[in-house]
Design a protein around this motif. Structure first.
Motif, mmCIF file in Angstrom:
data_model
loop_
_atom_site.group_PDB
_atom_site.id
_atom_site.type_symbol
_atom_site.label_atom_id
_atom_site.label_comp_id
_atom_site.label_asym_id
_atom_site.label_seq_id
_atom_site.Cartn_x
_atom_site.Cartn_y
_atom_site.Cartn_z
ATOM 1 N N ILE A 43 21.630 5.288 -14.784
ATOM 2 C CA ILE A 43 22.288 4.239 -15.567
ATOM 3 C C ILE A 43 21.386 3.838 -16.725
ATOM 4 O O ILE A 43 20.225 3.467 -16.527
ATOM 5 C CB ILE A 43 22.610 3.001 -14.713
ATOM 6 N N GLU A 44 21.916 3.916 -17.925
ATOM 7 C CA GLU A 44 21.154 3.581 -19.135
ATOM 8 C C GLU A 44 21.961 2.626 -20.010
ATOM 9 O O GLU A 44 23.180 2.754 -20.132
ATOM 10 C CB GLU A 44 20.839 4.852 -19.923
ATOM 11 N N ARG A 45 21.276 1.675 -20.594
ATOM 12 C CA ARG A 45 21.876 0.775 -21.577
ATOM 13 C C ARG A 45 21.370 1.153 -22.963
ATOM 14 O O ARG A 45 20.150 1.182 -23.204
ATOM 15 C CB ARG A 45 21.509 -0.678 -21.271
ATOM 16 N N VAL A 46 22.270 1.466 -23.880
ATOM 17 C CA VAL A 46 21.892 1.750 -25.256
ATOM 18 C C VAL A 46 21.501 0.438 -25.932
ATOM 19 O O VAL A 46 22.261 -0.537 -25.913
ATOM 20 C CB VAL A 46 23.051 2.418 -26.020
ATOM 21 N N ASP A 97 29.336 -3.096 -23.058
ATOM 22 C CA ASP A 97 29.830 -2.689 -21.744
ATOM 23 C C ASP A 97 29.278 -3.576 -20.634
ATOM 24 O O ASP A 97 28.141 -4.060 -20.700
ATOM 25 C CB ASP A 97 29.461 -1.231 -21.461
ATOM 26 N N SER A 98 30.084 -3.752 -19.579
ATOM 27 C CA SER A 98 29.710 -4.605 -18.455
ATOM 28 C C SER A 98 29.009 -3.794 -17.371
ATOM 29 O O SER A 98 29.586 -2.831 -16.840
ATOM 30 C CB SER A 98 30.959 -5.274 -17.869
ATOM 31 N N LEU A 102 30.597 -1.620 -13.866
ATOM 32 C CA LEU A 102 30.129 -0.305 -13.438
ATOM 33 C C LEU A 102 29.655 -0.348 -11.985
ATOM 34 O O LEU A 102 29.974 0.547 -11.188
ATOM 35 C CB LEU A 102 28.999 0.173 -14.346
ATOM 36 N N ALA A 103 28.903 -1.390 -11.635
ATOM 37 C CA ALA A 103 28.404 -1.503 -10.269
ATOM 38 C C ALA A 103 29.557 -1.578 -9.270
ATOM 39 O O ALA A 103 29.500 -0.976 -8.191
ATOM 40 C CB ALA A 103 27.502 -2.732 -10.146
ATOM 41 N N ASN A 116 17.424 3.041 -16.412
ATOM 42 C CA ASN A 116 16.843 2.972 -17.752
ATOM 43 C C ASN A 116 17.478 1.761 -18.432
ATOM 44 O O ASN A 116 18.306 1.889 -19.327
ATOM 45 C CB ASN A 116 17.137 4.278 -18.510
ATOM 46 N N LEU A 117 17.075 0.585 -17.967
ATOM 47 C CA LEU A 117 17.765 -0.654 -18.320
ATOM 48 C C LEU A 117 16.771 -1.735 -18.724
ATOM 49 O O LEU A 117 15.648 -1.779 -18.218
ATOM 50 C CB LEU A 117 18.566 -1.170 -17.114
ATOM 51 N N PRO A 118 17.187 -2.654 -19.631
ATOM 52 C CA PRO A 118 16.339 -3.812 -19.947
ATOM 53 C C PRO A 118 16.241 -4.755 -18.757
ATOM 54 O O PRO A 118 16.998 -4.648 -17.784
ATOM 55 C CB PRO A 118 17.065 -4.467 -21.131
ATOM 56 N N VAL A 119 15.306 -5.695 -18.835
ATOM 57 C CA VAL A 119 14.983 -6.554 -17.690
ATOM 58 C C VAL A 119 16.195 -7.281 -17.135
ATOM 59 O O VAL A 119 16.440 -7.276 -15.918
ATOM 60 C CB VAL A 119 13.889 -7.577 -18.085
ATOM 61 N N ASP A 120 17.001 -7.909 -17.991
ATOM 62 C CA ASP A 120 18.138 -8.688 -17.504
ATOM 63 C C ASP A 120 19.121 -7.808 -16.749
ATOM 64 O O ASP A 120 19.657 -8.208 -15.702
ATOM 65 C CB ASP A 120 18.834 -9.394 -18.665
ATOM 66 N N ASP A 121 19.389 -6.622 -17.269
ATOM 67 C CA ASP A 121 20.288 -5.698 -16.583
ATOM 68 C C ASP A 121 19.705 -5.244 -15.251
ATOM 69 O O ASP A 121 20.419 -5.122 -14.254
ATOM 70 C CB ASP A 121 20.557 -4.466 -17.458
#
Length: 400
Positions: A43-46, A97-98, A102-103, A116-121
């Motif tokens: 899982i990655e957040r752009v 995107d939410s 996805l979860a 591959n996500l920022p801290v909050d995610d």
């Protein structure tokens, strides 16, 4: 099990031994074949990154993803002999995107996630009400709080923390007797966190920060560095300039312009990093070449952390013969787990924080300078635990 094999000649005994081996392998493979494949979610957040003054070292858009793909290819190349396999499912989230949606969609029996996500995610994912066991491996966020007051039992980290990076740098500077530091901190959140880690490392290892300034310039340093940097770095005499500029906004322009002719280290000049294209020792060249063939670019630290995460899961599946997220996590945090990672020694996880222990290369753009931990820095468990947060720094992440 074959209890005896009575053959009168040595050749016959050899053939009997081979036959016994084939029977054993058939039994092992048949047993492994009962549930051979394990699903791994990437899982990655752009992220929309702010512009910087220099675009020479821009982050690749596919960082992390290609490392995970290479890790899966490596694990499956070995797993085919024991009938084990990892299936990688890729999820790329855009800013709008939410993650919760996805979860909900992927909430299944047992979850293994490369994040591959920022801290909050990452924290949202860790706190999601999963139906069953989940293991999340963080491959990009270096925030120290994720290994201490914000840590979670179900989150592991293959990317080094900022504390590990700053400690690795501090050890080298102390070994060189560069004890007086001039610290320059950028304006981004990551810069502030790394500067805080550097101050903690200075206190931990006995260095002295004789100058501590924030970089407030917004001018183009490509034209003004020669006139602006010398007066900015004037002050008490120092041994080294230590810079915290993770986005590369200004740090490169400090080199050769400081008031005293001193080396620049930190995020520019010589810097600590989990991985870099110049790392070649301990067979690393083969990993570099395989990655470059796949990605058409060099491997960076996030790629390496994603590859290392998949490789660790692969060790649990193949060597530990584990399938569920709970069993895999127990194995990864146990004394039985070791993963070879082209750093000269087997790597393990710290059970109290989920952080992977690992040596840290100190590099500049063209070569490796050194590898920390440095000689002479000792620890009651392993010298790798001289880098980063030890048990006394962790509030609630489980047992030692």
């Amino acid at each position: 099990m074959i209890e005896r094999c009575s053959v009168p000649f040595m050749l016959g005994r050899a053939l009997c031994l081979v036959f016994s081996l084939f029977v054993f392998m058939a039994i092992f493979i048949t047993d492994a074949g009962a549930n051979p494949s394990v699903t791994l979610h990437y899982i990655e957040r752009v992220i929309d990154r702010p512009p910087v003054l220099s675009n020479l070292h821009a982050m690749p858009e596919d960082q992390g993803l290609i490392g995970a793909r290479l890790g899966v290819a490596d694990v499956n190349a070995t797993g085919k002999f024991t009938n084990h396999e990892i299936n990688l499912i890729e999820h790329i989230l855009h800013p709008e995107d939410s993650l919760a949606d996805l979860a909900k969609d992927i909430n299944a029996e047992s979850m293994l996630i490369i994040a591959n996500l920022p801290v909050d995610d990452l924290l949202e994912l860790a706190n999601f009400p999963w139906k069953n066991d989940v293991v999340i491996i963080n491959t990009i966020e270096k925030d120290n709080s994720l290994r201490s007051e914000k840590c979670h039992q179900n989150v592991l980290h293959t990317i080094p923390s900022r504390a590990m990076l700053s400690d690795s740098l501090a050890q080298f500077l102390l070994l060189k007797r560069w004890q007086k530091w001039f610290l320059i901190e950028g304006g981004q959140v990551g810069d502030q966190q790394f500067a805080s880690a550097l101050r903690n490392s200075a206190k931990k290892f006995g260095a002295e920060i004789v100058g501590d300034k924030k970089w407030l310039f917004d001018a183009d340093m490509r034209r003004n560095a020669q006139s602006e940097v010398p007066p900015f770095t004037q002050g008490s005499e120092y041994d080294v300039v230590v810079v915290a500029d993770e986005s590369g906004d200004f740090g490169d322009y400090l080199l050769y312009h400081t008031w005293y002719p001193r080396p620049v280290v930190g995020t520019q000049g010589m810097f600590p990093v989990a991985w870099h294209p110049v790392v070649e020792q301990y067979g690393a060249t083969q990993l570099q070449n395989r990655f470059k063939k796949l990605a058409k670019r060099p491997m960076n630290d996030v790629d390496y952390a994603a590859w290392l995460a998949v490789s660790s899961v692969g060790e649990a599946i193949i060597r530990g013969n584990k399938k569920s997220a709970s069993d895999i996590k127990t194995y990864l945090l146990s004394d039985a787990f070791r993963v070879a990672a082209f750093k000269g020694r087997a790597l393990t996880f710290r059970p109290w924080s989920g952080q992977m222990r690992q040596p840290i290369p100190l590099v500049h753009r063209g070569a490796v300078v050194s590898m920390s931990p440095q000689p002479g820095f000792l620890h009651q468990r392993t010298e790798l635990d001289t880098l980063g947060l030890d048990t006394n720094n962790v509030a609630r992440c489980g047992e030692e």
